[in-house]
Design a protein around this motif. Structure first.
Motif, mmCIF file in Angstrom:
data_model
loop_
_atom_site.group_PDB
_atom_site.id
_atom_site.type_symbol
_atom_site.label_atom_id
_atom_site.label_comp_id
_atom_site.label_asym_id
_atom_site.label_seq_id
_atom_site.Cartn_x
_atom_site.Cartn_y
_atom_site.Cartn_z
ATOM 1 N N SER A 129 0.841 -1.198 0.000
ATOM 2 C CA SER A 129 0.000 0.000 0.000
ATOM 3 C C SER A 129 0.874 1.244 0.000
ATOM 4 O O SER A 129 1.785 1.363 0.828
ATOM 5 C CB SER A 129 -0.914 0.024 1.231
ATOM 6 O OG SER A 129 -1.752 -1.109 1.257
ATOM 7 N N ASN A 161 -4.981 5.113 -2.518
ATOM 8 C CA ASN A 161 -4.008 4.026 -2.506
ATOM 9 C C ASN A 161 -3.420 3.869 -3.906
ATOM 10 O O ASN A 161 -4.054 3.303 -4.793
ATOM 11 C CB ASN A 161 -4.667 2.728 -2.044
ATOM 12 C CG ASN A 161 -3.656 1.601 -1.846
ATOM 13 O OD1 ASN A 161 -2.475 1.767 -2.124
ATOM 14 N ND2 ASN A 161 -4.134 0.474 -1.364
ATOM 15 N N SER A 164 -3.213 0.357 -5.218
ATOM 16 C CA SER A 164 -4.441 -0.412 -5.372
ATOM 17 C C SER A 164 -4.540 -0.985 -6.782
ATOM 18 O O SER A 164 -4.187 -0.332 -7.763
ATOM 19 C CB SER A 164 -5.652 0.485 -5.104
ATOM 20 O OG SER A 164 -6.845 -0.158 -5.489
ATOM 21 N N GLN A 166 -7.590 -2.166 -7.801
ATOM 22 C CA GLN A 166 -9.046 -2.327 -7.778
ATOM 23 C C GLN A 166 -9.617 -2.643 -9.147
ATOM 24 O O GLN A 166 -10.549 -3.454 -9.270
ATOM 25 C CB GLN A 166 -9.683 -1.056 -7.231
ATOM 26 C CG GLN A 166 -11.202 -1.041 -7.255
ATOM 27 C CD GLN A 166 -11.786 0.222 -6.640
ATOM 28 O OE1 GLN A 166 -11.251 0.737 -5.677
ATOM 29 N NE2 GLN A 166 -12.866 0.728 -7.208
ATOM 30 N N THR A 179 -7.371 -4.558 -3.610
ATOM 31 C CA THR A 179 -7.914 -3.674 -2.576
ATOM 32 C C THR A 179 -8.464 -2.410 -3.229
ATOM 33 O O THR A 179 -8.100 -2.056 -4.355
ATOM 34 C CB THR A 179 -6.833 -3.286 -1.551
ATOM 35 O OG1 THR A 179 -5.727 -2.671 -2.228
ATOM 36 C CG2 THR A 179 -6.339 -4.505 -0.789
ATOM 37 N N LYS A 180 -9.334 -1.717 -2.498
ATOM 38 C CA LYS A 180 -9.983 -0.523 -3.033
ATOM 39 C C LYS A 180 -9.077 0.702 -2.952
ATOM 40 O O LYS A 180 -8.165 0.763 -2.135
ATOM 41 C CB LYS A 180 -11.301 -0.279 -2.294
ATOM 42 C CG LYS A 180 -12.313 -1.398 -2.523
ATOM 43 C CD LYS A 180 -13.610 -1.171 -1.758
ATOM 44 C CE LYS A 180 -14.587 -2.324 -1.979
ATOM 45 N NZ LYS A 180 -15.841 -2.148 -1.193
ATOM 46 N N PRO A 183 -10.007 4.288 0.800
ATOM 47 C CA PRO A 183 -10.526 3.977 2.134
ATOM 48 C C PRO A 183 -10.776 5.245 2.947
ATOM 49 O O PRO A 183 -10.241 6.315 2.655
ATOM 50 C CB PRO A 183 -9.404 3.138 2.754
ATOM 51 C CG PRO A 183 -8.168 3.605 2.061
ATOM 52 C CD PRO A 183 -8.590 3.938 0.653
ATOM 53 N N GLY A 210 -10.027 1.944 10.248
ATOM 54 C CA GLY A 210 -10.780 1.989 9.003
ATOM 55 C C GLY A 210 -12.279 1.968 9.217
ATOM 56 O O GLY A 210 -12.795 1.267 10.091
ATOM 57 N N GLU A 214 -12.130 -2.572 2.533
ATOM 58 C CA GLU A 214 -11.151 -2.342 1.462
ATOM 59 C C GLU A 214 -10.999 -3.526 0.514
ATOM 60 O O GLU A 214 -10.238 -3.445 -0.454
ATOM 61 C CB GLU A 214 -9.782 -2.009 2.066
ATOM 62 C CG GLU A 214 -9.728 -0.669 2.761
ATOM 63 C CD GLU A 214 -8.323 -0.322 3.238
ATOM 64 O OE1 GLU A 214 -7.385 -0.388 2.419
ATOM 65 O OE2 GLU A 214 -8.182 -0.010 4.427
ATOM 66 N N LYS A 233 -10.880 -4.133 7.099
ATOM 67 C CA LYS A 233 -10.667 -2.715 7.345
ATOM 68 C C LYS A 233 -9.264 -2.477 7.908
ATOM 69 O O LYS A 233 -8.813 -3.220 8.779
ATOM 70 C CB LYS A 233 -11.713 -2.170 8.323
ATOM 71 C CG LYS A 233 -13.139 -2.308 7.819
ATOM 72 C CD LYS A 233 -14.149 -1.837 8.859
ATOM 73 C CE LYS A 233 -15.583 -2.022 8.369
ATOM 74 N NZ LYS A 233 -16.561 -1.598 9.392
ATOM 75 N N THR A 234 -8.636 -1.433 7.416
ATOM 76 C CA THR A 234 -7.294 -1.094 7.880
ATOM 77 C C THR A 234 -7.321 -0.551 9.300
ATOM 78 O O THR A 234 -8.248 0.138 9.707
ATOM 79 C CB THR A 234 -6.673 -0.036 6.957
ATOM 80 O OG1 THR A 234 -6.260 -0.676 5.736
ATOM 81 C CG2 THR A 234 -5.444 0.614 7.570
#
Length: 244
Positions: A129, A161, A164, A166, A179-180, A183, A210, A214, A233-234
């Protein structure tokens, strides 16, 4: 190495700080005297360097399966500070920065029961990330005590990110854990402003939590990597060193 860098930096700064902080009189960099002093300016600027430890908090659909184990690695933070003075005790802060971290997800054999052609590499997924981190925070300080000023800080943040994937059409079946991009978090922390002759040095500790899921799920609804995860969630912990 990143923790070592932070420790060495703190020691070097401490050598300079020690002679200035532990005095009965205030140093010339005075937050309480004069309209032109730095703490009394409407807008102030600075920068920060720090280290971080990021994790994931999982919720599961089937709680009988073993948890996904997250192997955390030390991360690095750097950014700028814009501070808007509200009054002597309250400030609004915008702290855009770059946060770089890596987390390894370790899956147990139970996730792959009934799956054929399982390889050892299938049990591990690396999640890199690179966040452009944008928090908006409220800083609430106590009255200045000699050359110290403790505070608490909290607020909300979002991030972009850059690592990411995504929109990658490939998923875990091709080795891509997705991952999205955007966030959202809330943050809580505390620190101490230390007043020196030429600048203000601030060590602080902050937790990040978070608010949004994500995880980008695989096309296969029975995917061993994503089907049992209800949310991912982070969460993280920062140690930042600020200079103003």
């Amino acid at each position: 190495m990143k923790y070592f860098f932070a420790i060495i930096s703190f020691i070097l700064i401490s050598e300079t700080c020690n002679a200035q902080l532990f005095k009965k009189e205030k140093v010339r960099y005075d937050a309480n005297q004069g309209r032109g002093s730095t703490d009394n300016k409407l807008l102030r600027w600075g920068y920060y360097l720090g280290i971080s430890s990021y994790d994931f908090n999982f919720d599961y659909n089937d709680v009988n399966l073993e948890d996904v184990f997250v192997q955390r690695n030390a991360g690095f933070n750097v950014g700028l500070i814009g501070n808007l003075r509200v009054n002597s005790f309250i400030d609004l802060r915008l702290e855009p920065g770059l946060h770089i971290t890596t987390r390894n997800l370790n899956y147990s054999q139970s996730y792959f029961d009934g799956v054929t052609n399982v390889k050892s590499s299938d049990f591990i997924r690396e999640v890199k990330s690179t966040y452009v981190h944008i928090p908006l925070l409220i800083k609430i300080s106590t009255k200045r005590i000699n050359n110290f000023k403790p505070f608490i800080v909290g607020g909300f943040s979002t991030a972009i990110n850059l690592s990411s994937n995504q929109d990658n059409p490939e998923d875990n079946s091709a080795g891509q854990f997705r991952t999205k991009k955007n966030p959202v978090f809330y943050e809580l922390g505390f620190g101490i402003d230390l007043y020196l002759y030429n600048f203000k040095f601030t060590p602080s500790i902050r937790g990040l939590f978070g608010l949004t899921d994500e995880l980008v799920r695989d096309e296969d609804p029975n995917s061993p990597w994503t089907s049992n995860i209800a949310s991912m969630k982070t969460r993280g912990l920062f140690i930042n060193f600020t200079f103003q």
